[in-house]
Motif scaffolding. Structure first.
Motif, PDB file in Angstrom:
ATOM      1  N   MET A   1       2.589   0.008  38.629  1.00 54.61           N
ATOM      2  CA  MET A   1       2.355   1.302  37.975  1.00 54.61           C
ATOM      3  C   MET A   1       0.931   1.821  38.170  1.00 54.61           C
ATOM      4  N   THR A   2      -0.020   0.906  38.412  1.00 50.16           N
ATOM      5  CA  THR A   2      -1.418   1.348  38.481  1.00 50.16           C
ATOM      6  C   THR A   2      -1.943   1.408  39.909  1.00 50.16           C
TER       7      THR A   2
ATOM      8  N   LYS B   1       4.478   7.614  35.214  1.00 48.66           N
ATOM      9  CA  LYS B   1       4.794   6.188  35.303  1.00 48.66           C
ATOM     10  C   LYS B   1       5.441   5.715  34.019  1.00 48.66           C
TER      11      LYS B   1
ATOM     12  N   LEU C   1      -1.256   7.093  33.585  1.00 47.30           N
ATOM     13  CA  LEU C   1       0.137   6.652  33.513  1.00 47.30           C
ATOM     14  C   LEU C   1       1.055   7.789  33.068  1.00 47.30           C
TER      15      LEU C   1
END
Lengths: 141, 382, 367
Positions: free
Chosen positions: C192-193, C27, C22
């Motif tokens: 985000m992932t 992110k 992240l």
């Protein structure tokens, strides 16, 4: 001869309703107990629950909060919050096994001089039967 | 009154220190000159002690003048009943020497009004660490009985700061002092330390007629040992604070609870600087720190809090040790602060709480400062 | 249905991988988590912006020296959300704080986990905590209470996080040393992932597996409440309970809910006044000073008990070992119960004292 117990009841009375109700009782020459020690507030919701706790712990035999009937608050909604706060404080006292009967909330309008006399007289009798607040004599509070 | 002419009154009554002190205080309370005695009392749950302002003789009988623990600094207790309001309560305060010194410091900072207070101290054997006592109060009482019985000063059971305390006896600022660290036969002497004290003894028909020199010698001997122990301990403490590595490690467990500041008698600010808006971590600080270091430790500025607190109050530190007692992560705050305080106070030849008239060094200045500070400044200028 | 990420690494390593991903891929603006500070067993919370420093991160360690929810509420917002790894109680604290305008959910990617509890301070200082870890994780794998966890944890019924973006499944997972299972609850977390390297599946946390533990925790809670005999205490009981209170206010200071810059009880309004003391002296015969020890606690109860999440920091910080958390939690539950309120359950659920119903509590005030 044992001294007669003269209770002290700290009374937070809202200026627009209950305090005026008390005034009305006065002007009509209706007697109410000398145990009532009035503290005028602009609205019953001015009363921080800690005022009630502090009065109690510093020896008040009873604590009364008087405000306008729900729906009639001069500031629209103040007394609704008073009602919630009082419920919370009462629940706290009950949970801790402390004498919640010494705390009272009463809706008394400016026109209800007679109600003011009745409520204060009844509350005083109740406090008399409960006896003196044991907090008065405690050292380690 | 020169030192050599001071005498003490023998008030021993063969029933022990507590009895002797209580008997004296009972008589004192019956005089019209006092409203109350400030003295420690065992709490109803019997697991600690609290300061009580006592007005009733029967209650006074239950008090414990020399308490095993010091949960609340006496100066804080005294400040709370003399700082604000028109009450003007005339108090006889029976406190440990470090508590009296703190009261003197606070009087210079307008937090205690001493005109209606009579300060009474005693030869302090030290106090037990609060957490030790609370874990086992029954054992704590036993331990303290042997601490009090001596002989000599205990160096195992009492708080670390008490083990190295060299100011455990009569102070220049005491109005009255109970002296019982006497070599001979357990006599208890009551020694006046000021005009107020002497006048009070006179009023109570207590005649100071006993020579106190053997007691004084004994105290001086004990002091020498304490000073030696203090130097030894501070050698170790030096290693704990010198250099940023050591300092950070010493405070690595700190959680920023500020208990140390809260219980400190000298830290009296209603809102500590380090709790105020100025010290708050703002967006810019976060950005700057993360940009330069890649991370920000949180809560932020814990070491700064301690060094900052030192810079604010070390001149008034009385080494009472409440900070260590209050620390939830067992950082020896008192040792660190004592060590630093000894040195900052030395810079001005100042001793916290010694003299009511001596202003706290940061409240005054001399155009020509003494050698110490000049050298420090020169050193900093490089 | 949640998206589940499965990583073939130990649970903690898997989480660190995710955090690294992240941060490295921008992110999030930073990561808030526990980390080791020196080789000597010290740790603290940190806001980390350099992915390289994540190798010191110990996000799942059962050490709570400060309430993480309280800390993140004090962080200023950054360009992107901050990924914060916090316990369920810390998350609930944060939600309560958000309701008090002390933070915003949008500023954080909230990562929590099914929590086995954390250790008391005296077990985690210096390097002591490390020794306890193997036993701790074994118990978590079995889904039972680890030995020696805090009293407040052993009686906590809220060990499954409610409002996280991401939940790491720990309790009852057979092999935490070689597998990491991460449940993505929110759209934001799945977005985000997206490019994160892990096996993806769908599913939901099996709540049945927590039933036994929940029952045990509830039993323990009742036991704890009974032990301090609250209902029978009365005024004398309160005096006894707070007999050894030294008035340091540490409990208030570490409490996540107590966020007033200047506490009422430290303000001029509650300064001891010598005229009050002078008046009371002859009546009581003696007055404990400084005054108002019991008042502080009852007052604090009346101000915040309904929001108490039972994190236990107050008991940990108390120099006199007073079971503050048990008292506050019990009383808090009773008070919140009047309004069917559960602190931390829902960020849109308003704090009981900030709202009212016109028709309620009619038994009050009318007699």
């Amino acid at each position: 001869m044992p001294k007669e117990f003269k209770p002290k009841i700290i009374s937070f009375l809202c200026k627009w309703c209950t305090y005026s109700g008390a005034d009305l009782a006065g002007t009509n020459r209706m007697k109410y107990p000398a145990s009532i020690l009035p503290v005028r507030v602009m609205c019953s919701s001015r009363v921080n629950p800690v005022f009630m706790v502090k009065s109690f712990l510093h020896g008040a035999d009873g604590v009364l909060v008087g405000g306008c009937h729900p729906g009639d608050c001069h500031y629209q909604s103040g007394n609704y919050f008073t009602r919630r706060r009082f419920a919370i404080l009462k629940r706290i006292f009950d949970t801790l096994g402390m004498e919640s009967k010494r705390l009272k909330l009463s809706w008394i309008s400016a026109a209800e001089g007679a109600k003011f006399v009745r409520v204060t007289t009844e509350f005083t009798e109740e406090i008399k039967s409960l006896g003196e607040n044991p907090a008065k004599k405690k050292v380690f509070l | 009154m020169t030192k050599t002419s001071i005498k003490g009154a023998d008030i021993s009554n063969k029933k022990g220190i507590t009895e002797a002190i209580l008997a004296f205080l009972e008589e004192l309370l019956s005089l019209e000159d006092f409203d109350a005695v400030l003295i420690p009392m065992r709490v109803p749950s019997e697991d600690s002690y609290a300061w009580v302002l006592v007005n009733d003789e029967n209650l006074l009988r239950e008090a414990d003048p020399v308490a095993p623990v010091m949960p609340v600094q006496g100066a804080n207790a005294l400040s709370s009943c003399s700082r604000k309001g028109e009450g003007n309560i005339r108090i006889a305060a029976l406190m440990r020497p470090c508590e009296v010194r703190a009261a003197i410091e606070l009087s210079k900072l307008n937090q205690v009004k001493l005109d209606t207070v009579t300060l009474i101290t005693y030869d302090c054997p030290g106090a037990l660490p609060l957490s030790d006592y609370i874990k086992d109060p029954v054992n704590g009482e036993k331990t303290f009985d042997s601490v009090l019985a001596g002989p000599g000063r205990d160096v195992e059971s009492v708080k670390q700061v008490c083990r190295i305390c060299d100011d455990f006896s009569m102070l220049p600022a005491s109005d009255l002092h109970f002296a019982f660290y006497s070599e001979s036969s357990g006599n208890i002497l009551l020694i006046p330390g000021s005009k107020k004290g002497s006048a009070l003894l006179k009023k109570m028909d207590i005649e100071p007629s006993v020579d106190i020199s053997s007691w004084k010698e004994n105290i001086e001997e004990l002091k020498k040992e304490q000073i030696k122990r203090r130097k030894e301990r501070f050698k170790k403490v030096k290693g704990m604070v010198e250099g940023f590595e050591s300092l950070s490690e010493t405070f690595a467990d700190c959680i920023g609870c500020h208990n140390c500041q809260s219980v400190c008698p000298v830290c009296y600010c209603r809102q500590c600087y380090f709790d105020s808006e100025t010290s708050r971590l703002d967006a810019e600080s976060v950005l700057l720190r993360t940009e330069s270091r890649g991370a920000v430790s949180l809560p932020a500025d814990r070491v700064m809090f301690h060094v900052g607190r030192m810079s604010h109050m070390s001149l008034s530190c009385v080494s009472c040790g409440l900070c260590t007692d209050a620390c939830p992560v067992s950082i020896p705050v008192a040792d660190l602060f004592s060590y630093v305080a000894d040195r900052t106070q030395d810079t001005f030849n100042y001793r916290s709480g010694k003299d009511k008239e001596e202003p706290v060094p940061l409240k005054t200045y001399r155009e020509e400062e003494e050698k110490g500070i000049n050298e420090l400044v020169k050193g900093a200028e490089g | 249905m949640d998206q589940i990420l499965s990583i073939d690494k130990g649970a903690e390593e898997g989480v660190v991988r995710l955090l690294k991903f992240l941060l490295e891929n921008d992110k999030v603006s930073g990561v808030f988590t526990l980390r080791r500070t020196t080789g000597k067993g010290f740790f603290d919370y940190a806001l980390i912006t350099d992915p390289g420093l994540l190798e010191d991160a110990i996000p799942l360690h059962p050490f709570m020296n400060v309430n993480g929810g309280k800390i993140i509420s004090s962080l200023p917002p950054m360009k992107k959300p901050v990924a914060a790894v916090i316990r369920p109680c810390e998350l609930r604290s944060f939600i309560e704080l958000v309701k008090r305008s002390q933070g915003s959910i949008d500023d954080f990617l909230l990562i929590s986990y099914t929590c086995g509890g954390s250790f008391p301070f005296d077990k985690t200082l210096k390097d002591n905590g490390r020794k306890l870890l193997p036993g701790y994780w074994k118990a978590v794998e079995k889904g039972v209470d680890p030995d020696n966890i805090r009293q407040s944890c052993a009686s906590c019924e809220h060990f499954v996080p409610q409002n996280a973006d991401i939940t790491v499944s720990l309790l009852g997972e057979k092999d935490l040393s070689s597998k990491c299972l991460i449940y993505l609850h929110s759209e934001r977390s799945t977005a985000m992932t997206e490019e994160f390297d892990a096996e993806i599946s769908d599913g939901q946390l099996d709540m049945k597996r927590f039933e036994a533990l929940l029952e045990k925790r509830s039993e323990q809670k009742e036991k704890d409440f009974k032990e301090i005999k609250i209902e029978d205490s009365g005024l004398d009981g309160m005096i006894d309970l707070f007999g050894r209170c030294i008035g340091c206010h540490g409990c208030m200071r570490v409490c996540p809910i107590c966020q007033c810059v200047l506490c009422d009880f430290e303000s001029c309004a509650y300064d001891p006044d010598t005229s009050v003391i002078a008046n009371e002296l002859p009546v009581r015969g003696g007055v404990r000073v400084p005054t108002d020890t019991v008042l502080f606690h009852i007052g604090r109860l009346s101000h915040m008990s309904f929001s108490c999440v039972g994190c236990g920091q107050c008991t940990e910080v108390c120099p006199a070992d007073i079971p503050v958390s048990t008292l506050f939690r019990k009383t808090g539950e009773q008070v919140a119960g009047i309004f069917d309120y559960i602190p931390g359950r829902d960020v849109d659920e308003e704090i009981p004292v900030t709202i009212f119903k016109e028709d309620e509590l009619s038994e009050l005030g009318n007699d």
